[in-house]
Design a protein around this motif. Structure first.
Motif, PDB file in Angstrom:
ATOM      1  N   GLU A 230      69.033  41.766  27.935  1.00  0.00           N
ATOM      2  CA  GLU A 230      68.754  40.467  28.549  1.00  0.00           C
ATOM      3  C   GLU A 230      67.256  40.184  28.549  1.00  0.00           C
ATOM      4  N   ALA A 231      66.455  41.224  28.802  1.00  0.00           N
ATOM      5  CA  ALA A 231      65.004  41.024  28.840  1.00  0.00           C
ATOM      6  C   ALA A 231      64.476  40.641  27.469  1.00  0.00           C
ATOM      7  N   ILE A 232      64.839  41.449  26.442  1.00  0.00           N
ATOM      8  CA  ILE A 232      64.372  41.167  25.094  1.00  0.00           C
ATOM      9  C   ILE A 232      65.101  39.970  24.519  1.00  0.00           C
ATOM     10  N   GLY A 233      66.393  39.812  24.906  1.00  0.00           N
ATOM     11  CA  GLY A 233      67.176  38.700  24.370  1.00  0.00           C
ATOM     12  C   GLY A 233      66.554  37.361  24.705  1.00  0.00           C
ATOM     13  N   ARG A 234      66.110  37.180  25.939  1.00  0.00           N
ATOM     14  CA  ARG A 234      65.489  35.919  26.319  1.00  0.00           C
ATOM     15  C   ARG A 234      64.216  35.690  25.519  1.00  0.00           C
ATOM     16  N   ASP A 235      63.383  36.726  25.417  1.00  0.00           N
ATOM     17  CA  ASP A 235      62.135  36.577  24.664  1.00  0.00           C
ATOM     18  C   ASP A 235      62.411  36.285  23.202  1.00  0.00           C
ATOM     19  N   ALA A 236      63.403  37.004  22.633  1.00  0.00           N
ATOM     20  CA  ALA A 236      63.700  36.823  21.217  1.00  0.00           C
ATOM     21  C   ALA A 236      64.228  35.426  20.932  1.00  0.00           C
ATOM     22  N   ILE A 237      65.059  34.909  21.827  1.00  0.00           N
ATOM     23  CA  ILE A 237      65.616  33.568  21.626  1.00  0.00           C
ATOM     24  C   ILE A 237      64.501  32.548  21.572  1.00  0.00           C
ATOM     25  N   VAL A 238      63.589  32.602  22.560  1.00  0.00           N
ATOM     26  CA  VAL A 238      62.494  31.627  22.604  1.00  0.00           C
ATOM     27  C   VAL A 238      61.545  31.824  21.431  1.00  0.00           C
ATOM     28  N   SER A 239      61.226  33.091  21.122  1.00  0.00           N
ATOM     29  CA  SER A 239      60.268  33.376  20.056  1.00  0.00           C
ATOM     30  C   SER A 239      60.766  32.910  18.701  1.00  0.00           C
ATOM     31  N   ASN A 240      62.071  33.023  18.464  1.00  0.00           N
ATOM     32  CA  ASN A 240      62.624  32.715  17.154  1.00  0.00           C
ATOM     33  C   ASN A 240      63.194  31.307  17.038  1.00  0.00           C
ATOM     34  N   LEU A 241      63.050  30.502  18.089  1.00  0.00           N
ATOM     35  CA  LEU A 241      63.519  29.121  17.999  1.00  0.00           C
ATOM     36  C   LEU A 241      62.746  28.365  16.924  1.00  0.00           C
ATOM     37  N   ASN A 242      63.448  27.497  16.194  1.00  0.00           N
ATOM     38  CA  ASN A 242      62.763  26.611  15.261  1.00  0.00           C
ATOM     39  C   ASN A 242      61.995  25.525  16.010  1.00  0.00           C
ATOM     40  N   ASP A 243      62.464  25.197  17.214  1.00  0.00           N
ATOM     41  CA  ASP A 243      61.768  24.213  18.037  1.00  0.00           C
ATOM     42  C   ASP A 243      60.519  24.843  18.639  1.00  0.00           C
ATOM     43  N   ALA A 244      59.458  24.051  18.727  1.00  0.00           N
ATOM     44  CA  ALA A 244      58.230  24.532  19.352  1.00  0.00           C
ATOM     45  C   ALA A 244      58.406  24.528  20.867  1.00  0.00           C
ATOM     46  N   VAL A 245      58.022  25.632  21.519  1.00  0.00           N
ATOM     47  CA  VAL A 245      58.121  25.745  22.974  1.00  0.00           C
ATOM     48  C   VAL A 245      56.771  26.179  23.522  1.00  0.00           C
ATOM     49  N   VAL A 246      56.250  25.387  24.451  1.00  0.00           N
ATOM     50  CA  VAL A 246      54.976  25.706  25.111  1.00  0.00           C
ATOM     51  C   VAL A 246      55.254  25.841  26.604  1.00  0.00           C
ATOM     52  N   ASP A 256      51.761  30.315  27.588  1.00  0.00           N
ATOM     53  CA  ASP A 256      52.495  30.987  26.514  1.00  0.00           C
ATOM     54  C   ASP A 256      53.035  29.941  25.553  1.00  0.00           C
ATOM     55  N   MET A 257      53.308  30.339  24.311  1.00  0.00           N
ATOM     56  CA  MET A 257      54.014  29.483  23.357  1.00  0.00           C
ATOM     57  C   MET A 257      54.589  30.349  22.253  1.00  0.00           C
ATOM     58  N   ASN A 258      55.645  29.857  21.626  1.00  0.00           N
ATOM     59  CA  ASN A 258      56.315  30.668  20.608  1.00  0.00           C
ATOM     60  C   ASN A 258      55.669  30.454  19.234  1.00  0.00           C
ATOM     61  N   ARG A 259      56.197  31.179  18.247  1.00  0.00           N
ATOM     62  CA  ARG A 259      55.615  31.133  16.907  1.00  0.00           C
ATOM     63  C   ARG A 259      55.723  29.746  16.287  1.00  0.00           C
ATOM     64  N   SER A 260      56.826  29.043  16.576  1.00  0.00           N
ATOM     65  CA  SER A 260      56.988  27.697  16.021  1.00  0.00           C
ATOM     66  C   SER A 260      55.916  26.760  16.551  1.00  0.00           C
ATOM     67  N   ALA A 261      55.546  26.905  17.827  1.00  0.00           N
ATOM     68  CA  ALA A 261      54.488  26.069  18.397  1.00  0.00           C
ATOM     69  C   ALA A 261      53.140  26.399  17.760  1.00  0.00           C
ATOM     70  N   GLU A 262      52.881  27.677  17.531  1.00  0.00           N
ATOM     71  CA  GLU A 262      51.625  28.065  16.882  1.00  0.00           C
ATOM     72  C   GLU A 262      51.539  27.487  15.478  1.00  0.00           C
ATOM     73  N   VAL A 272      44.202  28.890  22.839  1.00  0.00           N
ATOM     74  CA  VAL A 272      44.463  27.787  23.779  1.00  0.00           C
ATOM     75  C   VAL A 272      44.946  28.257  25.147  1.00  0.00           C
ATOM     76  N   VAL A 273      45.150  29.548  25.352  1.00  0.00           N
ATOM     77  CA  VAL A 273      45.650  30.015  26.631  1.00  0.00           C
ATOM     78  C   VAL A 273      44.699  29.598  27.751  1.00  0.00           C
ATOM     79  N   ARG A 274      45.296  29.129  28.859  1.00  0.00           N
ATOM     80  CA  ARG A 274      44.594  28.625  30.040  1.00  0.00           C
ATOM     81  C   ARG A 274      43.938  27.267  29.811  1.00  0.00           C
ATOM     82  N   GLU A 275      44.099  26.711  28.601  1.00  0.00           N
ATOM     83  CA  GLU A 275      43.616  25.354  28.344  1.00  0.00           C
ATOM     84  C   GLU A 275      44.684  24.355  28.796  1.00  0.00           C
ATOM     85  N   PRO A 276      44.290  23.103  29.136  1.00  0.00           N
ATOM     86  CA  PRO A 276      45.307  22.097  29.487  1.00  0.00           C
ATOM     87  C   PRO A 276      46.156  21.741  28.269  1.00  0.00           C
TER      88      PRO A 276
END
Length: 543
Positions: A230-246, A256-262, A272-276
């Motif tokens: 569950e811990a890794i599953g949540r991270d993996a789902i967000v990290s591997n989404l095609n949608d950008a998540v910030v 934080d943001m996933n690879r798609s957002a980067e 950009v961490v801690r930036e608005p």
């Protein structure tokens, strides 16, 4: 007393055998997260307990039991840390920090071995405790007890974070580390006060830890379901989404943001961490709270101008503590272009058909005046057919734009009855049978449109009277249209059943597609009689 060779030795021998049996039973978990650490811990306890049994049975000096217990505590701490870190899915900096801290128990194991071999004093006096003794045994003892207790609390706490990891299981597993810390400390205190002997303390320690292992295996069932999944599953789902998540905090600052957002913003998280959020998204598109206010926003990047649907969701640590927001951006540029293309094509088609048919009617009148009424009539029929197709296409398009959701209930029986009444006025033979409550919490306008298309399709293709039945079937309302003759052509049935058209299988009538699409938008389905073509039904969910 239990220190007697004939009592303490056999008891510890039985405990050692029990540890060995549990290590054997758990051996299959070595390939699972943390499995190697857990098996190594139980196996270490088996070896140490067997050694303690030998010391007592042979009548060797009881102080030898102290360094053996230290080996169990120090080595057990290293194994326990390896188990908990891998089992709970701790990665990155957490794993590095725990790894560095676990060096102290490893050093303690070395010190305990040196005591057994009497390189260090087996029974040091207060004055004889030097820097080497403190470094090899004193500091590791403090660190080990802290790690055992801390990691056990961490494991129990994780049981409150993950739905798949019950609290009783977390508490049961935490008993292993807790008992390995508490039992030696308690018996050492009792031995110092003369309440129990050293051999008795050894028996109490190993028996207590054995009981904890037994409870952990029986109640904790360590590999029934894993918190790491569950811990890794949540991270993996967000990290591997095609949608950008910030992910931003309560002040809309990026955390934080996933690879798609980067990839989308062509910026790394470290930049950009801690930036608005305005560091990534145009400030004109953000509201007073620093979050997007529009449902669709444009973004100009190296790939050109793209459009994104924006979803902003609150992120909570628990039921009450709000940690920030997750901003998800889904690229809808292609969908937007496709929709615009369809709108333009439909508008041009309707406009051209209307204008061209006006010209065709005029030419038909001219042909009729010249005396060829038969050709004129054929021209009018063709024009009427094209206009009819155009109007039906418009009606289908309009029905697909209707919102299927509704807070009000739609009476399917009443809607079907109204449609049937209109068709009867047009000369069609249609009968309606209703059975009890047939209300659905869906858009009445869309339900009426589906019923209209369904009955119009049936009456337009059937050569016999059409019977319509409306009835409630559990969580659905079924609208069934039947006739004695076939009114659903095989190619229409094949097209809508396969979900698409081919050159060989295509629906001749738009209305059957309108029924199928409308039913899907309502969360229901089209139920065609593909074999005989005498029955077509629609299932509509009640809720």
């Amino acid at each position: 007393m239990l220190s007697a060779p004939l009592v303490g030795g056999p008891v510890l021998g039985a405990v050692a055998a029990a540890f060995g049996w549990y290590a054997w039973r758990l051996r299959g978990a070595r390939g699972r997260p943390g499995g190697t650490g857990l098996v190594a811990l139980v196996a270490l306890l088996a070896v140490v307990t067997l050694a303690e049994a030998a010391v007592i049975a042979a009548g060797w000096p009881s102080p030898l039991l102290h360094p053996l217990t230290q080996v169990a505590v120090f080595g057990g701490t290293v194994c326990w840390a390896a188990f908990v870190v891998a089992y709970t899915g701790r990665t990155g900096s957490s794993r590095v920090i725990l790894g560095l801290v676990a060096v102290a128990p490893a050093v303690g194991c070395l010190g305990a071995v040196l005591r057994v071999t009497q390189v260090l004093p087996l029974e040091p006096t207060f004055e004889g405790i030097g820097a080497a003794y403190l470094l090899l045994l004193g500091t590791p003892t403090v660190v080990s007890f802290g790690l055992l207790v801390g990691l056990s609390i961490l494991l129990a706490w994780d049981a409150t974070r993950y739905a798949s990891f019950e609290r009783s299981r977390g508490a049961a597993l935490a008993l292993i580390g807790g008992s390995l810390a508490a039992a030696p400390m308690l018996t050492s205190t009792l031995e110092t006060g003369g309440t129990i002997s050293v051999p008795t303390g050894a028996v109490v320690v190993q028996s207590t830890v054995l009981a904890a292992v037994a409870v952990a295996v029986a109640v904790g069932r360590p590999y029934r379901s894993l918190p790491i999944a569950e811990a890794i599953g949540r991270d993996a789902i967000v990290s591997n989404l095609n949608d950008a998540v910030v992910v931003v905090d309560g002040d809309a600052r990026i955390v934080d943001m996933n690879r798609s957002a980067e990839a989308l913003f062509e910026r790394s998280l470290e930049e950009v961490v801690r930036e608005p959020l305005s560091a990534l998204v145009d400030a004109d598109l953000l509201g007073s709270e620093g979050l997007p206010t529009e449902s669709t926003i444009p973004f100009q990047g190296s790939a050109g101008k793209r459009y994104f649907d924006v979803s902003v969701s609150r992120v909570r640590r628990d039921a009450n503590a709000e940690a920030g927001y997750a901003v998800a951006l889904r690229d809808v540029t292609d969908e937007r272009i496709r929709g615009q293309r369809l709108e333009v094509l439909q508008r041009v088609l309707r406009h051209n058909v209307r204008n061209d048919m006006t010209a065709v009617y005029a030419m038909a009148d001219a042909v009729a005046e010249s005396g060829d009424e038969r050709v004129a009539e054929r021209l009018r029929e063709t024009a009427d057919s094209l206009v009819d197709v155009s109007e039906r296409a418009r009606a289908v398009e309009e029905s697909m734009c209707l919102d299927p959701a509704s807070d009000d209930a739609a009476d399917v029986s009443a809607l079907v009855t109204e449609v049937a009444a209109v068709l009867r006025e047009q000369g069609h033979d249609v009968s309606v049978t209703t059975d009890g409550d047939a209300e659905v919490h869906r858009s009445a306008e869309l339900v009426a449109s589906i019923c209209e298309h369904l009955l119009s399709y049936a009456t337009g293709n059937a050569d016999a009277p059409v019977a319509v039945t409306v009835e409630r079937d559990g969580s659905h309302v079924d609208v069934a249209v039947e006739s004695d003759g076939r009114f659903l052509p095989e190619q229409d049935a094949a097209a809508v059943t396969n979900g698409g058209e081919t050159q060989l299988e295509h629906a001749n009538d738009l209305e059957i597609w309108a029924v199928s699409w409308g039913a899907e938008r309502l969360g229901g389905e089209l139920v065609p009689d593909c074999e005989h073509g005498r029955h077509v039904g629609v299932r509509i969910p009640v809720e």
